[in-house]
Motif scaffolding. Structure first.
Motif, PDB file in Angstrom:
ATOM      1  N   MET A 199       0.839  -1.172   0.000  1.00 42.53           N
ATOM      2  CA  MET A 199       0.000   0.000   0.000  1.00 42.53           C
ATOM      3  C   MET A 199       0.891   1.243   0.000  1.00 42.53           C
ATOM      4  SD  MET A 199      -2.690   1.227   2.933  1.00 42.53           S
ATOM      5  CE  MET A 199      -1.622   1.889   4.186  1.00 42.53           C
ATOM      6  N   ILE A 200       0.470   2.232  -0.753  1.00 46.28           N
ATOM      7  CA  ILE A 200       1.170   3.512  -0.771  1.00 46.28           C
ATOM      8  C   ILE A 200       0.575   4.390   0.327  1.00 46.28           C
ATOM      9  CG2 ILE A 200       1.579   5.627  -2.094  1.00 46.28           C
ATOM     10  CD1 ILE A 200       3.180   3.247  -3.108  1.00 46.28           C
ATOM     11  N   SER A 201       1.445   4.997   1.097  1.00 45.85           N
ATOM     12  CA  SER A 201       1.020   5.897   2.176  1.00 45.85           C
ATOM     13  C   SER A 201       1.643   7.273   1.954  1.00 45.85           C
ATOM     14  CB  SER A 201       1.463   5.342   3.530  1.00 45.85           C
ATOM     15  OG  SER A 201       1.264   6.309   4.547  1.00 45.85           O
ATOM     16  N   TYR A 202       0.864   8.291   2.222  1.00 44.57           N
ATOM     17  CA  TYR A 202       1.359   9.661   2.113  1.00 44.57           C
ATOM     18  C   TYR A 202       1.690  10.245   3.482  1.00 44.57           C
ATOM     19  CZ  TYR A 202      -0.218   9.189  -2.646  1.00 44.57           C
ATOM     20  OH  TYR A 202      -0.373   8.747  -3.940  1.00 44.57           O
ATOM     21  N   ALA A 203       1.847   9.402   4.472  1.00 43.99           N
ATOM     22  CA  ALA A 203       2.183   9.865   5.823  1.00 43.99           C
ATOM     23  C   ALA A 203       3.418  10.765   5.846  1.00 43.99           C
ATOM     24  CB  ALA A 203       2.339   8.674   6.773  1.00 43.99           C
ATOM     25  N   PRO A 204       4.469  10.451   5.069  1.00 45.11           N
ATOM     26  CA  PRO A 204       5.637  11.343   5.094  1.00 45.11           C
ATOM     27  C   PRO A 204       5.323  12.759   4.605  1.00 45.11           C
ATOM     28  CG  PRO A 204       6.226   9.236   4.109  1.00 45.11           C
ATOM     29  CD  PRO A 204       4.738   9.250   4.273  1.00 45.11           C
ATOM     30  N   LEU A 205       4.335  12.893   3.722  1.00 47.01           N
ATOM     31  CA  LEU A 205       3.979  14.213   3.202  1.00 47.01           C
ATOM     32  C   LEU A 205       3.546  15.148   4.317  1.00 47.01           C
ATOM     33  CD1 LEU A 205       3.330  16.294   0.995  1.00 47.01           C
ATOM     34  CD2 LEU A 205       1.076  15.210   0.810  1.00 47.01           C
ATOM     35  N   TRP A 206       2.719  14.664   5.214  1.00 41.53           N
ATOM     36  CA  TRP A 206       2.174  15.531   6.265  1.00 41.53           C
ATOM     37  C   TRP A 206       3.292  16.010   7.197  1.00 41.53           C
ATOM     38  CZ3 TRP A 206      -1.581  16.337   3.429  1.00 41.53           C
ATOM     39  CH2 TRP A 206      -2.275  15.321   2.795  1.00 41.53           C
ATOM     40  N   LYS A 207       4.257  15.139   7.447  1.00 43.03           N
ATOM     41  CA  LYS A 207       5.416  15.524   8.258  1.00 43.03           C
ATOM     42  C   LYS A 207       6.269  16.556   7.511  1.00 43.03           C
ATOM     43  CE  LYS A 207       9.519  13.575  10.440  1.00 43.03           C
ATOM     44  NZ  LYS A 207      10.378  12.404  10.576  1.00 43.03           N
ATOM     45  N   THR A 208       6.480  16.324   6.221  1.00 39.78           N
ATOM     46  CA  THR A 208       7.289  17.233   5.403  1.00 39.78           C
ATOM     47  C   THR A 208       6.624  18.607   5.307  1.00 39.78           C
ATOM     48  OG1 THR A 208       8.191  15.380   4.143  1.00 39.78           O
ATOM     49  CG2 THR A 208       8.346  17.558   3.132  1.00 39.78           C
ATOM     50  N   LEU A 209       5.311  18.625   5.128  1.00 43.46           N
ATOM     51  CA  LEU A 209       4.593  19.904   5.084  1.00 43.46           C
ATOM     52  C   LEU A 209       4.854  20.711   6.352  1.00 43.46           C
ATOM     53  CD1 LEU A 209       1.075  19.050   3.609  1.00 43.46           C
ATOM     54  CD2 LEU A 209       2.797  20.534   2.606  1.00 43.46           C
ATOM     55  N   LYS A 210       4.746  20.045   7.481  1.00 49.21           N
ATOM     56  CA  LYS A 210       4.954  20.719   8.766  1.00 49.21           C
ATOM     57  C   LYS A 210       6.386  21.248   8.883  1.00 49.21           C
ATOM     58  CE  LYS A 210       4.093  20.144  13.673  1.00 49.21           C
ATOM     59  NZ  LYS A 210       3.572  19.272  14.720  1.00 49.21           N
ATOM     60  N   GLU A 211       7.355  20.400   8.514  1.00 52.09           N
ATOM     61  CA  GLU A 211       8.769  20.795   8.596  1.00 52.09           C
ATOM     62  C   GLU A 211       9.087  21.983   7.680  1.00 52.09           C
ATOM     63  OE1 GLU A 211      10.880  17.239   7.594  1.00 52.09           O
ATOM     64  OE2 GLU A 211      10.615  16.349   9.581  1.00 52.09           O
ATOM     65  N   LYS A 212       8.401  22.055   6.529  1.00 51.98           N
ATOM     66  CA  LYS A 212       8.665  23.115   5.556  1.00 51.98           C
ATOM     67  C   LYS A 212       7.799  24.357   5.791  1.00 51.98           C
ATOM     68  CE  LYS A 212      11.505  20.647   2.934  1.00 51.98           C
ATOM     69  NZ  LYS A 212      12.785  21.039   2.384  1.00 51.98           N
ATOM     70  N   GLY A 213       6.960  24.307   6.833  1.00 50.74           N
ATOM     71  CA  GLY A 213       6.108  25.450   7.140  1.00 50.74           C
ATOM     72  C   GLY A 213       4.996  25.663   6.121  1.00 50.74           C
ATOM     73  N   GLN A 214       4.563  24.594   5.480  1.00 51.89           N
ATOM     74  CA  GLN A 214       3.501  24.652   4.482  1.00 51.89           C
ATOM     75  C   GLN A 214       2.252  23.970   5.042  1.00 51.89           C
ATOM     76  OE1 GLN A 214       3.697  26.036   1.313  1.00 51.89           O
ATOM     77  NE2 GLN A 214       5.805  26.672   1.659  1.00 51.89           N
ATOM     78  N   SER A 215       1.145  24.132   4.345  1.00 52.76           N
ATOM     79  CA  SER A 215      -0.108  23.487   4.734  1.00 52.76           C
ATOM     80  C   SER A 215      -0.850  23.074   3.468  1.00 52.76           C
ATOM     81  CB  SER A 215      -0.976  24.455   5.535  1.00 52.76           C
ATOM     82  OG  SER A 215      -1.413  25.532   4.713  1.00 52.76           O
ATOM     83  N   THR A 216      -1.922  22.313   3.643  1.00 54.92           N
ATOM     84  CA  THR A 216      -2.732  21.958   2.487  1.00 54.92           C
ATOM     85  C   THR A 216      -3.333  23.225   1.879  1.00 54.92           C
ATOM     86  OG1 THR A 216      -4.630  21.483   3.915  1.00 54.92           O
ATOM     87  CG2 THR A 216      -3.247  19.622   3.275  1.00 54.92           C
ATOM     88  N   TYR A 217      -3.625  24.218   2.691  1.00 59.46           N
ATOM     89  CA  TYR A 217      -4.152  25.492   2.205  1.00 59.46           C
ATOM     90  C   TYR A 217      -3.177  26.137   1.218  1.00 59.46           C
ATOM     91  CZ  TYR A 217      -6.103  30.198   2.182  1.00 59.46           C
ATOM     92  OH  TYR A 217      -6.645  31.401   1.791  1.00 59.46           O
ATOM     93  N   THR A 218      -1.896  26.192   1.590  1.00 60.64           N
ATOM     94  CA  THR A 218      -0.917  26.810   0.689  1.00 60.64           C
ATOM     95  C   THR A 218      -0.705  25.969  -0.562  1.00 60.64           C
ATOM     96  OG1 THR A 218       0.993  25.856   1.844  1.00 60.64           O
ATOM     97  CG2 THR A 218       0.315  28.078   2.495  1.00 60.64           C
ATOM     98  N   LEU A 219      -0.789  24.641  -0.433  1.00 63.06           N
ATOM     99  CA  LEU A 219      -0.664  23.791  -1.617  1.00 63.06           C
ATOM    100  C   LEU A 219      -1.784  24.092  -2.608  1.00 63.06           C
ATOM    101  CD1 LEU A 219       0.319  20.276  -0.197  1.00 63.06           C
ATOM    102  CD2 LEU A 219       1.788  21.934  -1.338  1.00 63.06           C
ATOM    103  N   ILE A 220      -2.993  24.280  -2.088  1.00 66.98           N
ATOM    104  CA  ILE A 220      -4.146  24.525  -2.950  1.00 66.98           C
ATOM    105  C   ILE A 220      -4.131  25.943  -3.516  1.00 66.98           C
ATOM    106  CG2 ILE A 220      -6.674  24.721  -3.001  1.00 66.98           C
ATOM    107  CD1 ILE A 220      -6.675  22.478  -0.788  1.00 66.98           C
ATOM    108  N   PHE A 221      -4.037  26.931  -2.645  1.00 68.26           N
ATOM    109  CA  PHE A 221      -4.244  28.311  -3.073  1.00 68.26           C
ATOM    110  C   PHE A 221      -2.988  29.042  -3.551  1.00 68.26           C
ATOM    111  CE2 PHE A 221      -7.903  27.356  -0.395  1.00 68.26           C
ATOM    112  CZ  PHE A 221      -8.918  27.667  -1.282  1.00 68.26           C
ATOM    113  N   LYS A 222      -1.821  28.623  -3.111  1.00 65.43           N
ATOM    114  CA  LYS A 222      -0.590  29.275  -3.563  1.00 65.43           C
ATOM    115  C   LYS A 222       0.069  28.517  -4.712  1.00 65.43           C
ATOM    116  CE  LYS A 222       3.881  31.008  -2.002  1.00 65.43           C
ATOM    117  NZ  LYS A 222       4.855  31.035  -0.911  1.00 65.43           N
ATOM    118  N   HIS A 223      -0.002  27.176  -4.653  1.00 61.23           N
ATOM    119  CA  HIS A 223       0.738  26.360  -5.609  1.00 61.23           C
ATOM    120  C   HIS A 223      -0.143  25.646  -6.635  1.00 61.23           C
ATOM    121  CE1 HIS A 223       4.395  27.125  -3.373  1.00 61.23           C
ATOM    122  NE2 HIS A 223       3.775  26.746  -2.265  1.00 61.23           N
ATOM    123  N   GLY A 224      -1.467  25.753  -6.522  1.00 65.55           N
ATOM    124  CA  GLY A 224      -2.361  25.201  -7.538  1.00 65.55           C
ATOM    125  C   GLY A 224      -2.587  23.705  -7.499  1.00 65.55           C
TER     126      GLY A 224
END
Length: 67
Positions: free
Chosen positions: A1-26
């Motif tokens: 199974m593919i898991s995106y668990a590392p993504l959520w940790k990376t977002l936090k470490e990089k100071g990003q959020s799902t909001y910025t992924l959607i509205f800033k980065h498209g």
């Protein structure tokens, strides 16, 4: 199974959020929703996320062997 668990940790470490992924980065809300439920996304989208977050594939996805 593919898991995106590392993504959520990376977002936090990089100071990003799902909001910025959607509205800033498209990144679409549908893609975020797929990742939250460990659904499939394209390798092109993984490439986009790596560029946005300046990280490696391993910082976004991991493979978990089925038991």
């Amino acid at each position: 199974m593919i898991s995106y668990a590392p993504l959520w940790k990376t977002l936090k470490e990089k100071g990003q959020s799902t909001y910025t992924l959607i509205f800033k980065h498209g990144i679409s809300a549908a893609t975020i929703n797929k990742m939250k439920h460990n659904g499939g996304i394209t390798t092109a989208k993984i490439d986009d996320l790596c560029k946005i977050l300046d990280c490696r594939v391993e910082d976004i996805v991991e493979y978990i062997k089925d038991e």
